[in-house]
Scaffold this motif. Sequence first.
Motif, PDB file in Angstrom:
ATOM      1  N   UNK A  28       0.859  -1.176   0.000  1.00 38.31           N
ATOM      2  CA  UNK A  28       0.000   0.000   0.000  1.00 38.31           C
ATOM      3  C   UNK A  28       0.897   1.228   0.000  1.00 38.31           C
ATOM      4  N   UNK A  29       0.632   2.140  -0.933  1.00 38.46           N
ATOM      5  CA  UNK A  29       1.462   3.346  -1.044  1.00 38.46           C
ATOM      6  C   UNK A  29       0.772   4.575  -0.439  1.00 38.46           C
ATOM      7  N   UNK A  30      -0.544   4.587  -0.428  1.00 39.26           N
ATOM      8  CA  UNK A  30      -1.284   5.703   0.164  1.00 39.26           C
ATOM      9  C   UNK A  30      -1.581   5.345   1.615  1.00 39.26           C
ATOM     10  N   UNK A  31      -0.768   5.862   2.504  1.00 42.13           N
ATOM     11  CA  UNK A  31      -0.847   5.469   3.910  1.00 42.13           C
ATOM     12  C   UNK A  31      -1.446   6.554   4.778  1.00 42.13           C
ATOM     13  N   UNK A  32      -2.108   6.116   5.822  1.00 46.86           N
ATOM     14  CA  UNK A  32      -2.511   7.006   6.905  1.00 46.86           C
ATOM     15  C   UNK A  32      -1.308   7.018   7.841  1.00 46.86           C
ATOM     16  N   UNK A 131      13.284   7.141   3.363  1.00 43.48           N
ATOM     17  CA  UNK A 131      11.932   7.716   3.393  1.00 43.48           C
ATOM     18  C   UNK A 131      10.885   6.608   3.311  1.00 43.48           C
ATOM     19  N   UNK A 132       9.772   6.812   3.997  1.00 40.56           N
ATOM     20  CA  UNK A 132       8.667   5.853   3.960  1.00 40.56           C
ATOM     21  C   UNK A 132       7.966   5.940   2.608  1.00 40.56           C
ATOM     22  N   UNK A 133       7.886   4.811   1.901  1.00 37.28           N
ATOM     23  CA  UNK A 133       7.216   4.796   0.590  1.00 37.28           C
ATOM     24  C   UNK A 133       5.993   3.892   0.567  1.00 37.28           C
ATOM     25  N   UNK A 134       5.859   3.035   1.578  1.00 35.11           N
ATOM     26  CA  UNK A 134       4.717   2.139   1.595  1.00 35.11           C
ATOM     27  C   UNK A 134       4.731   1.220   2.786  1.00 35.11           C
ATOM     28  N   UNK A 135       3.765   0.325   2.784  1.00 32.12           N
ATOM     29  CA  UNK A 135       3.632  -0.633   3.879  1.00 32.12           C
ATOM     30  C   UNK A 135       2.964  -1.878   3.317  1.00 32.12           C
ATOM     31  N   UNK A 136       3.406  -3.019   3.787  1.00 37.05           N
ATOM     32  CA  UNK A 136       2.754  -4.271   3.398  1.00 37.05           C
ATOM     33  C   UNK A 136       2.154  -4.880   4.654  1.00 37.05           C
ATOM     34  N   UNK A 137       0.945  -5.357   4.527  1.00 44.01           N
ATOM     35  CA  UNK A 137       0.257  -5.969   5.664  1.00 44.01           C
ATOM     36  C   UNK A 137      -0.037  -7.424   5.354  1.00 44.01           C
ATOM     37  N   UNK A 138      -0.485  -8.135   6.350  1.00 45.10           N
ATOM     38  CA  UNK A 138      -0.875  -9.527   6.136  1.00 45.10           C
ATOM     39  C   UNK A 138      -2.015  -9.605   5.123  1.00 45.10           C
TER      40      UNK A 138
END
Length: 155
Positions: A28-32, A131-138
């Motif tokens: 996910x690239x659009x993060x809260x 820099x933070x560019x995204x996040x991966x979740x389960x």
Amino acid sequence: MAIKSFQGQRKKVQDTDDTPMTVNDYMTRKLITFRPDQSVEEVIQALIRYKISGGPVVNDKNELVGIISEGDCIKHISESRYHNLPMENGSIEQHMVKNVETIEGTMNIFDAANKFLSDKRRRFPILENGKLVGQISQKDILKATIKMKSQRWWK
């Protein structure tokens, strides 16, 4: 007299599988995101509003400084009630996890799945050049497996 079965010449099937297999393809690239100076109450409201279980904490330069989760907020609520303190005191900087483990965006999606299992985490931030560019979740891993369900997974 015997019946002869003839299918004709068979074409070789070329193996051109372009299925994306890296974390970059499914993260996910659009993060809260949250700021270290935000209050726990603000974070709780955002977690409920956006239906998320936590998120990265970044500074003004979009550098990752921590992660805050529902569990961190619940722990703060519990401690404040136990010590009879008002909940508004303090920022999330005091309650977030500061030593955050990250993964590379180039990592294979199945290696990432194994990392979730071994490290017992719900999310991993992805950094590029600090820099933070995204996040991966389960959940992102589950979505990836659904997209690849008809593919060969051993590539």
